[in-house]
Design a protein around this motif. Sequence first.
Motif, PDB file in Angstrom:
ATOM      1  N   PRO A 183      80.322  60.104  -6.967  1.00  0.00           N
ATOM      2  CA  PRO A 183      80.135  60.302  -5.522  1.00  0.00           C
ATOM      3  C   PRO A 183      79.241  61.474  -5.110  1.00  0.00           C
ATOM      4  N   GLU A 184      79.253  62.582  -5.856  1.00  0.00           N
ATOM      5  CA  GLU A 184      78.485  63.751  -5.410  1.00  0.00           C
ATOM      6  C   GLU A 184      77.042  63.768  -5.901  1.00  0.00           C
ATOM      7  N   VAL A 185      76.694  62.828  -6.790  1.00  0.00           N
ATOM      8  CA  VAL A 185      75.443  62.951  -7.541  1.00  0.00           C
ATOM      9  C   VAL A 185      74.187  62.993  -6.661  1.00  0.00           C
ATOM     10  N   LYS A 186      74.063  62.036  -5.732  1.00  0.00           N
ATOM     11  CA  LYS A 186      72.839  61.985  -4.925  1.00  0.00           C
ATOM     12  C   LYS A 186      72.651  63.252  -4.104  1.00  0.00           C
ATOM     13  N   LYS A 187      73.756  63.721  -3.538  1.00  0.00           N
ATOM     14  CA  LYS A 187      73.701  64.920  -2.707  1.00  0.00           C
ATOM     15  C   LYS A 187      73.252  66.130  -3.523  1.00  0.00           C
ATOM     16  N   VAL A 188      73.821  66.278  -4.705  1.00  0.00           N
ATOM     17  CA  VAL A 188      73.492  67.419  -5.558  1.00  0.00           C
ATOM     18  C   VAL A 188      72.033  67.345  -6.024  1.00  0.00           C
ATOM     19  N   LEU A 189      71.607  66.156  -6.440  1.00  0.00           N
ATOM     20  CA  LEU A 189      70.229  66.021  -6.914  1.00  0.00           C
ATOM     21  C   LEU A 189      69.236  66.332  -5.798  1.00  0.00           C
ATOM     22  N   SER A 190      69.526  65.844  -4.617  1.00  0.00           N
ATOM     23  CA  SER A 190      68.568  66.068  -3.536  1.00  0.00           C
ATOM     24  C   SER A 190      68.546  67.540  -3.116  1.00  0.00           C
ATOM     25  N   LEU A 191      69.681  68.201  -3.186  1.00  0.00           N
ATOM     26  CA  LEU A 191      69.738  69.631  -2.889  1.00  0.00           C
ATOM     27  C   LEU A 191      68.929  70.438  -3.912  1.00  0.00           C
ATOM     28  N   LEU A 192      69.117  70.106  -5.190  1.00  0.00           N
ATOM     29  CA  LEU A 192      68.396  70.821  -6.253  1.00  0.00           C
ATOM     30  C   LEU A 192      66.892  70.625  -6.113  1.00  0.00           C
ATOM     31  N   LYS A 193      66.519  69.398  -5.782  1.00  0.00           N
ATOM     32  CA  LYS A 193      65.099  69.088  -5.581  1.00  0.00           C
ATOM     33  C   LYS A 193      64.536  69.908  -4.417  1.00  0.00           C
ATOM     34  N   LYS A 194      65.312  69.972  -3.349  1.00  0.00           N
ATOM     35  CA  LYS A 194      64.890  70.726  -2.174  1.00  0.00           C
ATOM     36  C   LYS A 194      64.724  72.203  -2.490  1.00  0.00           C
ATOM     37  N   LYS A 195      65.544  72.698  -3.408  1.00  0.00           N
ATOM     38  CA  LYS A 195      65.463  74.113  -3.814  1.00  0.00           C
ATOM     39  C   LYS A 195      64.297  74.360  -4.768  1.00  0.00           C
ATOM     40  N   GLY A 196      63.566  73.301  -5.115  1.00  0.00           N
ATOM     41  CA  GLY A 196      62.356  73.484  -5.927  1.00  0.00           C
ATOM     42  C   GLY A 196      62.523  73.246  -7.418  1.00  0.00           C
ATOM     43  N   TYR A 197      63.713  72.825  -7.847  1.00  0.00           N
ATOM     44  CA  TYR A 197      63.889  72.511  -9.269  1.00  0.00           C
ATOM     45  C   TYR A 197      63.234  71.177  -9.574  1.00  0.00           C
ATOM     46  N   LYS A 198      62.683  71.074 -10.774  1.00  0.00           N
ATOM     47  CA  LYS A 198      62.152  69.784 -11.222  1.00  0.00           C
ATOM     48  C   LYS A 198      63.214  69.097 -12.068  1.00  0.00           C
ATOM     49  N   LEU A 199      63.512  67.861 -11.724  1.00  0.00           N
ATOM     50  CA  LEU A 199      64.626  67.147 -12.366  1.00  0.00           C
ATOM     51  C   LEU A 199      64.102  66.058 -13.310  1.00  0.00           C
ATOM     52  N   TYR A 200      64.777  65.945 -14.451  1.00  0.00           N
ATOM     53  CA  TYR A 200      64.391  64.964 -15.464  1.00  0.00           C
ATOM     54  C   TYR A 200      65.632  64.292 -16.019  1.00  0.00           C
ATOM     55  N   VAL A 201      65.385  63.131 -16.650  1.00  0.00           N
ATOM     56  CA  VAL A 201      66.441  62.492 -17.413  1.00  0.00           C
ATOM     57  C   VAL A 201      66.112  62.651 -18.891  1.00  0.00           C
ATOM     58  N   ALA A 202      67.105  62.975 -19.702  1.00  0.00           N
ATOM     59  CA  ALA A 202      66.938  63.025 -21.156  1.00  0.00           C
ATOM     60  C   ALA A 202      68.078  62.239 -21.762  1.00  0.00           C
ATOM     61  N   THR A 203      67.760  61.092 -22.362  1.00  0.00           N
ATOM     62  CA  THR A 203      68.824  60.190 -22.787  1.00  0.00           C
ATOM     63  C   THR A 203      68.471  59.428 -24.060  1.00  0.00           C
ATOM     64  N   ASN A 204      69.482  59.030 -24.797  1.00  0.00           N
ATOM     65  CA  ASN A 204      69.295  58.115 -25.916  1.00  0.00           C
ATOM     66  C   ASN A 204      69.233  56.692 -25.394  1.00  0.00           C
ATOM     67  N   GLY A 205      68.750  55.786 -26.233  1.00  0.00           N
ATOM     68  CA  GLY A 205      68.836  54.377 -25.906  1.00  0.00           C
ATOM     69  C   GLY A 205      67.492  53.717 -25.709  1.00  0.00           C
ATOM     70  N   SER A 206      67.528  52.508 -25.121  1.00  0.00           N
ATOM     71  CA  SER A 206      66.302  51.751 -24.901  1.00  0.00           C
ATOM     72  C   SER A 206      65.741  52.108 -23.526  1.00  0.00           C
ATOM     73  N   SER A 207      64.426  52.268 -23.457  1.00  0.00           N
ATOM     74  CA  SER A 207      63.784  52.682 -22.212  1.00  0.00           C
ATOM     75  C   SER A 207      64.092  51.709 -21.078  1.00  0.00           C
ATOM     76  N   LEU A 208      63.994  50.412 -21.408  1.00  0.00           N
ATOM     77  CA  LEU A 208      64.203  49.397 -20.381  1.00  0.00           C
ATOM     78  C   LEU A 208      65.632  49.461 -19.814  1.00  0.00           C
ATOM     79  N   LYS A 209      66.612  49.595 -20.695  1.00  0.00           N
ATOM     80  CA  LYS A 209      68.012  49.655 -20.254  1.00  0.00           C
ATOM     81  C   LYS A 209      68.284  50.905 -19.419  1.00  0.00           C
TER      82      LYS A 209
END
Length: 220
Positions: free
Chosen positions: A95-121
């Motif tokens: 539930p809190e994820v979108k709000k937190v991500l958008s706040l961090l972005k607004k504060k100027g942080y650059k956000l990335y995903v780092a994950t195992n698995g298949s790119s398509l999935k």
Amino acid sequence: MKRIFFDIDDTLFPSSQFAEKARKNAVRAMVEQGLGYREDEVYSKLLKIIRKKGSNYPRHFDLLCRELGVKRPARYIAAAIAGYHSTKTGILPYPEVKKVLSLLKKKGYKLYVATNGSSLKQWDKLIILGLAPYFEDVFVSEEIGSEKSAAFFRKILKKLRERPGNCVMVGDREEKDIFPAKKAGMATVRVLRGKYRSGKSAADFRVRNLKPLRDMIKKL
Ligand SMILES: [Mg+2]
């Protein structure tokens, strides 16, 4: 801190919970098509196959039908895939994820995903979850050429021409998210969620959800 890296499963959305629901729906759909076995029998067989082959193996249902001795499996495999996918369209981030991500972005942080698995999935999840627009880039082990390890994180840092001291990794798994990122010199936040939520952690911070992230990152 300039850049924040996030794992996906059990960090951005309740993946363990979803997987169980999706698999049960897949099995139910197969049984409804006249498979001739009980749901619980088929489900426990499926879990055995997943344990043996790993969750990223692409042919669980084919193998399931073979092990059940199904002579003409197409109908049941199609039913399973439909059952699984119908669950997928209903997935949501924590539930809190979108709000937190958008706040961090607004504060100027650059956000990335780092994950195992298949790119398509992994892209599929980010798009269905509505999270793709928050991230500058998405790094998946399949494209990087190694599973999450110190080498995986070093390759990303090199691509971004960034020092590890400016980066923080946020994830739920000690040996896949915290340990290798730390080894590469990054700060770490362990999210205590999903089936790996217990156990010791060497992370700089531990959180039960992403809400405290902004204040913590300021301290790092
Ligand atoms: Mg995870």
